[in-house]
Enzyme design. Sequence first.
Site, short mmCIF file in Angstrom:
data_model
loop_
_atom_site.label_atom_id
_atom_site.label_comp_id
_atom_site.label_asym_id
_atom_site.label_seq_id
_atom_site.Cartn_x
_atom_site.Cartn_y
_atom_site.Cartn_z
N ASP A 129 0.87 -1.17 0.00
CA ASP A 129 0.00 0.00 0.00
C ASP A 129 0.92 1.23 0.00
OD1 ASP A 129 -2.27 1.75 0.61
OD2 ASP A 129 -1.45 1.77 2.65
N ASP A 142 -13.99 5.26 -0.50
CA ASP A 142 -13.95 4.71 -1.85
C ASP A 142 -15.21 3.91 -2.14
OD1 ASP A 142 -11.42 5.75 -2.37
OD2 ASP A 142 -10.39 3.95 -1.67
N ARG A 176 -13.02 8.39 -10.74
CA ARG A 176 -11.85 7.70 -11.28
C ARG A 176 -12.33 6.58 -12.20
NH1 ARG A 176 -8.60 7.21 -5.46
NH2 ARG A 176 -8.51 9.46 -5.06
N ASP A 187 -1.74 -0.51 6.10
CA ASP A 187 -2.11 0.03 7.41
C ASP A 187 -3.61 0.02 7.68
OD1 ASP A 187 -2.41 2.07 5.40
OD2 ASP A 187 -2.51 3.57 6.98
N TYR A 209 -5.28 -8.07 2.79
CA TYR A 209 -4.53 -8.46 3.98
C TYR A 209 -4.98 -9.83 4.48
CZ TYR A 209 -3.10 -8.33 8.95
OH TYR A 209 -2.59 -8.63 10.19
N ASP A 212 -0.22 5.11 0.89
CA ASP A 212 -0.54 6.02 1.99
C ASP A 212 -0.44 5.33 3.35
OD1 ASP A 212 -0.93 8.37 0.68
OD2 ASP A 212 -3.06 8.54 1.08
N SER A 244 -11.05 10.06 2.98
CA SER A 244 -12.11 9.82 2.02
C SER A 244 -12.74 8.43 2.14
CB SER A 244 -11.57 10.02 0.59
OG SER A 244 -10.46 9.18 0.37
#
Length: 250
Positions: free
Chosen positions: A12, A183, A125, A211, A223, A14, A181
């Site tokens: 990942d 998603d 997006r 994270d 994960y 961020d 945000s």
Amino acid sequence: MAFRKTILYLFDVDGTLTKPRQVITEEFKIFLLEKVKPNVSIGLVSGSDYSKIVEQMSGEHVTNQFDYVFCENGVMHYQQGVLKSTQSILQYIGEETLQKVINYSLGYMSKLQLPAKRGNFVEFRSSMINLCPVGRSCTQAEREEFSRFDIEHKVRAKFVEALQREFANSKLTFALGGQISVDVFPTGWDKTYCLQHVADENFDEIHFFGDKTTPGGNDHEIYNDPRTIGHKVASPEDTQGQLKQCLSIH
């Protein structure tokens, strides 16, 4: 150590390789490319688009040194700066459903009282809609202020719960994205989507470092996927520390 080609480390961005929406440090960049990459194949998987990933990785010359770059959860797949495959949320769910989600979200966010509100509350997006209560044009200080407010008041978690109730039969998934945000993407287009792009590579092990691994976080599915070995991290510094342990790097 196994041969490099038999193990893949996916990261990942961020909160894992960089502070949220910040640029990777020079020291960590060198560590990844000169210490980690010689031992294992490396890839990026992020909800962000390619331009944001390039910005955070300090340019294409760095981004292109990763073996894989999976943008927007892997629905957009780049290698050496070349787009290899893509999908469209608009084609998948249609204009009518898309507008219902956007209209509901704008209505919901309009009623929120926050420390600050700026612009760009809805970002469209290719593979997802990114909803941002504070507005993506907020300053870094406003971003951090909202993040602290969100941790205390669960603004985004409550937003996700409301979206899940409103669109329970829509085959859409709603997840916390990054620091500020939410998603929205078709169910199954979470970060596990990227794994199909490496299925034919026959890696002995695929490790994922992220994270946001708890339920509702956008790292949760990959994960916990049986195809990966998950590593929960708390910061870029923690990621580097865990990599040193995994690879016995001193």
